[in-house]
Design a protein around this motif. Structure first.
Motif, PDB file in Angstrom:
ATOM      1  N   GLN A  32      -9.462  -0.178   8.820  1.00 39.06           N
ATOM      2  CA  GLN A  32      -8.299   0.581   9.261  1.00 39.06           C
ATOM      3  C   GLN A  32      -7.088   0.127   8.468  1.00 39.06           C
ATOM      4  OE1 GLN A  32      -8.167   3.073  11.747  1.00 39.06           O
ATOM      5  NE2 GLN A  32      -6.079   3.347  10.991  1.00 39.06           N
ATOM      6  N   ALA A  33      -6.587   1.020   7.623  1.00 38.30           N
ATOM      7  CA  ALA A  33      -5.409   0.702   6.811  1.00 38.30           C
ATOM      8  C   ALA A  33      -4.147   1.148   7.537  1.00 38.30           C
ATOM      9  CB  ALA A  33      -5.506   1.379   5.456  1.00 38.30           C
ATOM     10  N   SER A  34      -3.107   0.374   7.384  1.00 38.52           N
ATOM     11  CA  SER A  34      -1.828   0.712   8.000  1.00 38.52           C
ATOM     12  C   SER A  34      -0.696   0.090   7.199  1.00 38.52           C
ATOM     13  CB  SER A  34      -1.794   0.204   9.447  1.00 38.52           C
ATOM     14  OG  SER A  34      -1.918  -1.210   9.488  1.00 38.52           O
ATOM     15  N   GLY A  35       0.531   0.461   7.570  1.00 36.44           N
ATOM     16  CA  GLY A  35       1.694  -0.154   6.947  1.00 36.44           C
ATOM     17  C   GLY A  35       2.417   0.718   5.948  1.00 36.44           C
ATOM     18  N   GLY A  36       1.848   1.863   5.637  1.00 39.71           N
ATOM     19  CA  GLY A  36       2.522   2.764   4.718  1.00 39.71           C
ATOM     20  C   GLY A  36       3.763   3.374   5.349  1.00 39.71           C
ATOM     21  N   GLY A  37       4.512   4.066   4.537  1.00 42.27           N
ATOM     22  CA  GLY A  37       5.712   4.708   5.036  1.00 42.27           C
ATOM     23  C   GLY A  37       6.622   5.134   3.910  1.00 42.27           C
ATOM     24  N   LEU A  38       7.843   5.442   4.278  1.00 39.51           N
ATOM     25  CA  LEU A  38       8.863   5.877   3.328  1.00 39.51           C
ATOM     26  C   LEU A  38       9.807   4.706   3.057  1.00 39.51           C
ATOM     27  CD1 LEU A  38      10.385   8.087   1.735  1.00 39.51           C
ATOM     28  CD2 LEU A  38      11.588   8.614   3.878  1.00 39.51           C
ATOM     29  N   VAL A  39      10.014   4.418   1.801  1.00 38.64           N
ATOM     30  CA  VAL A  39      10.889   3.314   1.422  1.00 38.64           C
ATOM     31  C   VAL A  39      11.691   3.723   0.194  1.00 38.64           C
ATOM     32  CG1 VAL A  39       9.136   2.224  -0.043  1.00 38.64           C
ATOM     33  CG2 VAL A  39      10.941   0.816   0.978  1.00 38.64           C
ATOM     34  N   GLY A  44      12.573  -1.251  -2.640  1.00 37.20           N
ATOM     35  CA  GLY A  44      12.222  -1.799  -1.343  1.00 37.20           C
ATOM     36  C   GLY A  44      10.831  -2.398  -1.310  1.00 37.20           C
ATOM     37  N   SER A  45      10.443  -2.839  -0.125  1.00 36.58           N
ATOM     38  CA  SER A  45       9.168  -3.514   0.056  1.00 36.58           C
ATOM     39  C   SER A  45       8.396  -2.919   1.226  1.00 36.58           C
ATOM     40  CB  SER A  45       9.391  -5.008   0.340  1.00 36.58           C
ATOM     41  OG  SER A  45      10.046  -5.648  -0.728  1.00 36.58           O
ATOM     42  N   LEU A  46       7.100  -3.026   1.127  1.00 36.74           N
ATOM     43  CA  LEU A  46       6.204  -2.682   2.219  1.00 36.74           C
ATOM     44  C   LEU A  46       5.048  -3.668   2.208  1.00 36.74           C
ATOM     45  CD1 LEU A  46       5.822   1.225   2.015  1.00 36.74           C
ATOM     46  CD2 LEU A  46       6.914  -0.066   3.860  1.00 36.74           C
ATOM     47  N   ARG A  47       4.475  -3.897   3.385  1.00 35.43           N
ATOM     48  CA  ARG A  47       3.255  -4.680   3.460  1.00 35.43           C
ATOM     49  C   ARG A  47       2.172  -3.835   4.109  1.00 35.43           C
ATOM     50  NH1 ARG A  47       1.525 -10.340   6.445  1.00 35.43           N
ATOM     51  NH2 ARG A  47       1.586  -9.023   8.302  1.00 35.43           N
ATOM     52  N   LEU A  48       1.126  -3.592   3.356  1.00 34.91           N
ATOM     53  CA  LEU A  48      -0.020  -2.851   3.865  1.00 34.91           C
ATOM     54  C   LEU A  48      -1.022  -3.825   4.476  1.00 34.91           C
ATOM     55  CD1 LEU A  48      -0.622  -0.358   0.915  1.00 34.91           C
ATOM     56  CD2 LEU A  48       0.973  -0.176   2.834  1.00 34.91           C
ATOM     57  N   SER A  49      -1.684  -3.348   5.510  1.00 32.83           N
ATOM     58  CA  SER A  49      -2.729  -4.137   6.163  1.00 32.83           C
ATOM     59  C   SER A  49      -4.012  -3.327   6.200  1.00 32.83           C
ATOM     60  CB  SER A  49      -2.333  -4.498   7.595  1.00 32.83           C
ATOM     61  OG  SER A  49      -1.162  -5.269   7.635  1.00 32.83           O
ATOM     62  N   CYS A  50      -5.120  -4.027   6.171  1.00 36.73           N
ATOM     63  CA  CYS A  50      -6.429  -3.393   6.258  1.00 36.73           C
ATOM     64  C   CYS A  50      -7.281  -4.263   7.173  1.00 36.73           C
ATOM     65  CB  CYS A  50      -7.042  -3.260   4.872  1.00 36.73           C
ATOM     66  SG  CYS A  50      -8.693  -2.550   4.846  1.00 36.73           S
ATOM     67  N   ALA A  51      -7.518  -3.782   8.365  1.00 38.40           N
ATOM     68  CA  ALA A  51      -8.245  -4.557   9.362  1.00 38.40           C
ATOM     69  C   ALA A  51      -9.685  -4.067   9.457  1.00 38.40           C
ATOM     70  CB  ALA A  51      -7.562  -4.432  10.711  1.00 38.40           C
ATOM     71  N   THR A 100      -8.625  -9.370   8.071  1.00 32.94           N
ATOM     72  CA  THR A 100      -7.586  -8.462   7.599  1.00 32.94           C
ATOM     73  C   THR A 100      -7.191  -8.808   6.174  1.00 32.94           C
ATOM     74  OG1 THR A 100      -6.749  -8.173   9.849  1.00 32.94           O
ATOM     75  CG2 THR A 100      -5.274  -7.558   8.060  1.00 32.94           C
ATOM     76  N   VAL A 101      -6.960  -7.780   5.403  1.00 27.61           N
ATOM     77  CA  VAL A 101      -6.510  -7.925   4.026  1.00 27.61           C
ATOM     78  C   VAL A 101      -5.119  -7.302   3.938  1.00 27.61           C
ATOM     79  CG1 VAL A 101      -6.996  -7.385   1.613  1.00 27.61           C
ATOM     80  CG2 VAL A 101      -8.869  -7.711   3.238  1.00 27.61           C
ATOM     81  N   TYR A 102      -4.263  -7.906   3.146  1.00 30.74           N
ATOM     82  CA  TYR A 102      -2.897  -7.435   3.032  1.00 30.74           C
ATOM     83  C   TYR A 102      -2.549  -7.110   1.574  1.00 30.74           C
ATOM     84  CZ  TYR A 102      -2.622  -9.762   7.570  1.00 30.74           C
ATOM     85  OH  TYR A 102      -2.848 -10.170   8.861  1.00 30.74           O
ATOM     86  N   LEU A 103      -1.579  -6.243   1.418  1.00 27.37           N
ATOM     87  CA  LEU A 103      -0.992  -6.004   0.103  1.00 27.37           C
ATOM     88  C   LEU A 103       0.523  -5.986   0.297  1.00 27.37           C
ATOM     89  CD1 LEU A 103      -1.574  -5.430  -2.903  1.00 27.37           C
ATOM     90  CD2 LEU A 103      -1.259  -2.995  -2.372  1.00 27.37           C
ATOM     91  N   GLN A 104       1.163  -7.036  -0.164  1.00 21.73           N
ATOM     92  CA  GLN A 104       2.622  -7.096  -0.138  1.00 21.73           C
ATOM     93  C   GLN A 104       3.144  -6.432  -1.397  1.00 21.73           C
ATOM     94  OE1 GLN A 104       4.824  -8.390   2.237  1.00 21.73           O
ATOM     95  NE2 GLN A 104       6.402  -7.469   0.925  1.00 21.73           N
ATOM     96  N   MET A 105       3.985  -5.446  -1.224  1.00 22.02           N
ATOM     97  CA  MET A 105       4.495  -4.685  -2.355  1.00 22.02           C
ATOM     98  C   MET A 105       6.016  -4.804  -2.383  1.00 22.02           C
ATOM     99  SD  MET A 105       2.121  -1.266  -2.090  1.00 22.02           S
ATOM    100  CE  MET A 105       2.928  -0.671  -0.607  1.00 22.02           C
ATOM    101  N   ASN A 106       6.519  -5.364  -3.449  1.00 22.85           N
ATOM    102  CA  ASN A 106       7.962  -5.541  -3.617  1.00 22.85           C
ATOM    103  C   ASN A 106       8.459  -4.721  -4.801  1.00 22.85           C
ATOM    104  OD1 ASN A 106       7.922  -7.473  -1.508  1.00 22.85           O
ATOM    105  ND2 ASN A 106       7.492  -9.115  -2.951  1.00 22.85           N
ATOM    106  N   SER A 107       9.746  -4.484  -4.817  1.00 25.42           N
ATOM    107  CA  SER A 107      10.381  -3.748  -5.922  1.00 25.42           C
ATOM    108  C   SER A 107       9.645  -2.450  -6.219  1.00 25.42           C
ATOM    109  CB  SER A 107      10.429  -4.636  -7.178  1.00 25.42           C
ATOM    110  OG  SER A 107      11.140  -5.831  -6.934  1.00 25.42           O
TER     111      SER A 107
END
Length: 119
Positions: free
Chosen positions: A4-11, A15-22, A76-83
């Motif tokens: 289950q992936a989550s954490g997306g959105g409008l930025v 900006g930054s977002l952190r995606l999660s995959c459980a 859970t796996v994460y993807l931290q996305m900056n800039s």
């Protein structure tokens, strides 16, 4: 097994977002994991990956800005996305090679989470 992936959105750009995959289900271990993305009209591309031993791979375009990580206890796996940049607008997918309680190992995919970066 489900991812289950989550954490997306409008930025906004920069900006930054952190995606999660459980992961859930009949799991013994989660081995190689990866994040891909697919922009409209483009092929799916590998963004980042991590081996069972923790070695990481990043696409040249995201090096220094994205970080893949995992929490084995939380499965859970994460993807931290900056800039973030506008051209990184895409659906982001996680994948994982999972060993189940039957002893089989297969690659599983999450359903994707939309990331939209505005300029």
């Amino acid at each position: 097994v489900q991812l289950q992936a989550s954490g997306g959105g409008l930025v906004q750009a920069g900006g930054s977002l952190r995606l999660s995959c459980a992961a859930s289900g009949s799991i013994v271990s989660i081995n190689a994991v990866a994040w891909y993305r697919q922009a409209p009209g483009k092929q799916r591309e590998l963004v980042a990956a991590m081996s069972p031993g923790g070695d990481t791979y990043y696409a040249d375009s995201v090096k220094g800005r994205f970080t893949i990580s995992r929490d084995s206890a939380r499965k859970t796996v994460y993807l931290q996305m900056n800039s973030l940049k506008p051209d990184e607008t895409a659906v982001y997918y996680c994948s994982a090679r999972v060993k189940d309680k039957a002893g089989d190992e297969y690659e599983h995919w999450g359903q994707g989470t939309q990331v939209t970066v505005s300029s």
